[in-house]
Design a protein around this motif. Structure first.
Motif, mmCIF file in Angstrom:
data_model
loop_
_atom_site.group_PDB
_atom_site.id
_atom_site.type_symbol
_atom_site.label_atom_id
_atom_site.label_comp_id
_atom_site.label_asym_id
_atom_site.label_seq_id
_atom_site.Cartn_x
_atom_site.Cartn_y
_atom_site.Cartn_z
ATOM 1 N N ASP A 1 0.825 -1.211 0.000
ATOM 2 C CA ASP A 1 0.000 0.000 0.000
ATOM 3 C C ASP A 1 0.857 1.258 0.000
ATOM 4 N N ALA B 1 2.163 1.667 -3.540
ATOM 5 C CA ALA B 1 1.148 2.043 -4.534
ATOM 6 C C ALA B 1 0.445 3.355 -4.188
ATOM 7 N N GLY B 2 0.671 3.848 -2.983
ATOM 8 C CA GLY B 2 0.005 5.090 -2.580
ATOM 9 C C GLY B 2 -1.366 4.859 -1.967
ATOM 10 N N ALA B 3 -1.789 3.586 -1.885
ATOM 11 C CA ALA B 3 -3.114 3.317 -1.308
ATOM 12 C C ALA B 3 -3.147 3.654 0.173
ATOM 13 N N ALA C 1 -1.765 6.174 1.707
ATOM 14 C CA ALA C 1 -2.062 7.600 1.865
ATOM 15 C C ALA C 1 -3.523 7.893 1.521
ATOM 16 N N TRP C 2 -4.010 7.222 0.496
ATOM 17 C CA TRP C 2 -5.408 7.438 0.082
ATOM 18 C C TRP C 2 -6.357 7.060 1.221
ATOM 19 N N LEU C 3 -6.128 5.886 1.807
ATOM 20 C CA LEU C 3 -6.991 5.449 2.903
ATOM 21 C C LEU C 3 -6.769 6.299 4.162
ATOM 22 N N LEU D 1 -2.017 14.262 6.023
ATOM 23 C CA LEU D 1 -1.036 13.216 5.723
ATOM 24 C C LEU D 1 0.373 13.653 6.092
ATOM 25 N N TYR E 1 -11.246 12.912 -1.233
ATOM 26 C CA TYR E 1 -9.917 13.141 -1.823
ATOM 27 C C TYR E 1 -9.769 12.300 -3.073
ATOM 28 N N PRO F 1 -6.791 11.261 -5.491
ATOM 29 C CA PRO F 1 -5.341 11.360 -5.751
ATOM 30 C C PRO F 1 -5.063 11.449 -7.246
ATOM 31 N N GLU G 1 -2.893 9.680 -9.048
ATOM 32 C CA GLU G 1 -2.902 8.323 -9.600
ATOM 33 C C GLU G 1 -4.010 7.550 -8.895
ATOM 34 N N ARG H 1 -5.290 4.496 -9.685
ATOM 35 C CA ARG H 1 -5.309 3.020 -9.728
ATOM 36 C C ARG H 1 -4.486 2.453 -8.572
ATOM 37 N N ARG H 2 -4.821 2.872 -7.381
ATOM 38 C CA ARG H 2 -4.034 2.475 -6.220
ATOM 39 C C ARG H 2 -4.560 1.202 -5.560
ATOM 40 N N LEU H 3 -5.767 0.832 -5.900
ATOM 41 C CA LEU H 3 -6.337 -0.414 -5.374
ATOM 42 C C LEU H 3 -6.805 -1.233 -6.569
ATOM 43 N N PHE I 1 -15.595 3.180 0.051
ATOM 44 C CA PHE I 1 -15.448 4.546 0.561
ATOM 45 C C PHE I 1 -16.744 5.043 1.195
ATOM 46 N N ILE J 1 -16.647 3.519 4.673
ATOM 47 C CA ILE J 1 -15.611 4.134 5.517
ATOM 48 C C ILE J 1 -16.008 5.544 5.929
#
Lengths: 369, 249
Positions: A75, A78-80, A82-84, B62, B88, B90, B92, B94-96, B108, B111
């Motif tokens: 995570d 991949a930056g996930a 930070a997203w979460l 963050l 938010y 981001p 990019e 395609r993080r998941l 989301f 959450i």
């Protein structure tokens, strides 16, 4: 709570869809088929098949649990993460979710696998006949000593009861008994209301004594070999073999699941691979803790062995106590698992709870760019 | 005291954020101040390394400021209640990748506290709003184009009807139709009272949505004010050049 459930679901979905999940399932299926095809005769073959299948399930469940180490590093990359982290999910929920998902999947894999094994074993005549086992209180260790010149006999008496009973024995050879050690068997005298008989039993293991009438006295027959009585039990009514196999799989899964928080915690400070391997090793240490502690005691007796003993004891102290996995042997031997079998998991569950609390509540390093 | 409608939704004062130590210290944000009112859209403009992402990360909680202060929705940036009311997107998206589009939006929604009874309807609305067809929403995000991934991330951000939307290059990778669709959605949210903070290199996005802009360069605020004035005037000579560079590709 909704956040935690959603995050655990997310982790579960990601794991189930990972390419490694397919590889694991294929490998597990091959191992289960191989274990069911183990050679042997009748009861021995069925027991070996169940033991082999449960061992394969334990390895698979341990790998799934150790896989909790992969989430956080992946995570972050991949930056996930930070997203979460930008959502309203509580920090403890975000940190604990990978461990909870991995633990749930470990239990699921082991229980589902055991169910499959039980079904196949039942259909192919490889089910292990199983009976309820009632432990008989034995002062541990009780050492049976045969009478010899200048030495009185030491015997043990077990109370009367219905049904056949079994005893677990181990030898303790005296100094002049090398020829007896080479024989690989023990002689045990069993006396009850019908009289006395001598049994030739495996040197180390479990022996069925039959159905004695009234109280039964056990005595060593060979003055060169003392017999350590490690446990005894009476066998009760039969239980469905499939149920016992399923419970054994559940126990294996729960035991391995206790490693998931450890994997996630280690991954906070190191790479996924390092954390995963370290977790797998600690699970192995936890499963073999009795033998390792025995080795540590032996090392203590050697000159310069104290350091080795300390290393062994340190590793055991860090690892979850998985002595409950001994129940796999009980299941293979046809003894029904009980609540007591699961109660032996409590130390491992407590270990997992402490590690999960560390994982959830110990602050992380300050986030970096 | 609870925040009133007149209070800024985002207020950044003299923000300094450094990275590294000693001679290798980098001041990614160097005295940045800005504020964003309710129902307003503010563009953060600037070249790469100008401090846009650092400022956004501080607003999202963050990153902690080295000095200065950032307040969001009436409290210090990063508080859980503020994060729960912030969407938010981001850069990019395609993080998941293993998750399907609809699953991502549902995740989301859960959450961010959308009630279970409303979740299905709100997810449908969010996916409709960004123009993601139902069959596309059933595919894993890994199979999405960059533009589709951005749409689904936007749906995930708006599904909880946040008070604040933070967007990092929201229209990057979208075709002209998609860009206009997304801008229309964002304008609707803004007009309904959602505050929007976005960083962008694209003039059309900034002009199509934002009233005001803050131009950053080397971590400092180079100019701020109404976007039309910034584009028309000579106070920000680098800004038009930046847009021209980006438009040339």
């Amino acid at each position: 709570m909704a956040s935690l459930v959603a995050l655990v679901r997310l982790e579960g979905l990601r794991r189930l869809r990972a390419p490694s999940a397919t590889a694991l399932l294929v490998g597990l299926a091959a191992a289960l088929v191989a274990s069911l095809a183990l050679p042997g005769e009748a009861h021995g073959r069925a027991a070996a098949a169940l033991e082999g299948a449960l061992a394969a399930l334990a390895v698979a469940a341990a790998l799934v649990a150790a896989g909790a180490a992969a989430s956080l590093p992946a995570d972050r990359a991949a930056g996930a993460a930070a997203w979460l982290a930008a959502t309203g999910a509580p920090v403890p929920a975000r940190r604990a979710a990978p461990a909870l998902a991995a633990a749930g999947l470990a239990v699921g894999v082991a229980a589902a696998g055991a169910g499959l094994v039980a079904a196949i074993a039942g259909a192919t005549g490889l089910a292990v006949p199983t009976r309820v086992a009632h432990p008989i209180a034995v002062r541990t260790p009780t050492v049976l000593v045969a009478a010899a010149p200048g030495r009185a006999a030491s015997e043990a008496t077990l109370p009367a009861g219905d049904g056949p009973f079994e005893v677990d024995v181990a030898p303790r050879w005296r100094r002049d008994a090398l020829d007896a050690a080479a024989a690989g068997t023990l002689r045990l005298v069993v006396r009850d209301a019908d009289g006395a008989r001598t049994l030739e039993v495996p040197a180390r293991g479990t022996v069925a004594v039959g159905e004695p009438r009234g109280p039964v006295t056990l005595a060593a027959a060979d003055p060169r070999v003392d017999v350590v009585l490690r446990g005894a039990r009476r066998l009760g009514p039969a239980v469905p073999p499939w149920l016992n196999a399923l419970l054994a799989g559940l126990l294996v899964g729960l035991a391995c699941a206790c490693g998931a928080p450890l994997a996630a915690l280690l991954a906070r400070g190191t790479s996924a691979a390092t954390a995963g391997v370290a977790t797998a090793l600690l699970l192995l240490v936890g499963a073999t803790r009795e033998a390792l502690l025995g080795m540590a005691a032996g090392a203590d007796a050697l000159a310069g062995g104290a350091a080795a003993a300390a290393v062994l004891r340190g590793a055991v102290a860090l690892a979850p106590d998985l002595a409950a996995l001994a129940a796999v042997g009980d299941a293979a031997a046809g003894r029904a698992l009980s609540a007591a079998s699961f109660a032996r998991l409590l130390p491992a569950v407590a270990h997992a709870g402490v590690v999960a609390a560390l994982l959830a509540f110990v602050p992380d390093r300050r986030p970096r760019r | 005291m609870p925040p009133s409608d007149a209070d800024p939704v985002v207020e950044v004062r003299d923000l300094v954020r450094t990275f590294g130590r000693g001679t290798r210290t980098v001041r990614a944000a160097d005295g940045v101040s800005l504020s964003l009112a309710r129902g307003e859209a503010l563009a953060l403009l600037g070249a790469n390394g100008s401090g846009k992402s650092t400022t956004i990360k501080v607003v999202l909680g963050l990153l902690a400021p080295t000095s200065g202060a950032a307040r969001v929705l009436g409290g210090p940036a990063g508080r859980r209640d503020a994060r729960a009311r912030t969407g938010y997107v981001p850069e990019e998206a395609r993080r998941l990748p293993a998750v399907r589009g609809r699953e991502l939006v549902e995740l989301f929604a859960a959450i961010q506290g959308v009630p279970r009874a409303e979740r299905r309807r709100r997810v449908d609305e969010a996916l409709d709003g960004v123009g993601l067809a139902a069959d596309a929403a059933r595919r894993p995000v890994a199979d999405y184009s960059r533009g589709m991934a951005r749409r689904v991330a936007l749906a995930a951000a708006v599904v909880s009807r946040p008070a604040l939307l933070v967007l990092d290059e929201p229209t990057s990778g979208l075709d002209p139709v998609g860009t206009e669709q997304v801008l229309a959605l964002l304008r609707g949210l803004r007009d309904a009272g959602t505050s929007v903070l976005l960083s962008t290199h694209e003039r059309g996005t900034a002009e199509g949505l934002c009233d005001r802009a803050v131009v950053l360069g080397a971590g400092r605020v180079r100019a701020s004010g109404r976007l039309a004035e910034l584009l028309a005037g000579d106070a920000t000579p680098g800004l038009l050049a930046l847009f021209r560079r980006v438009e040339r590709g």
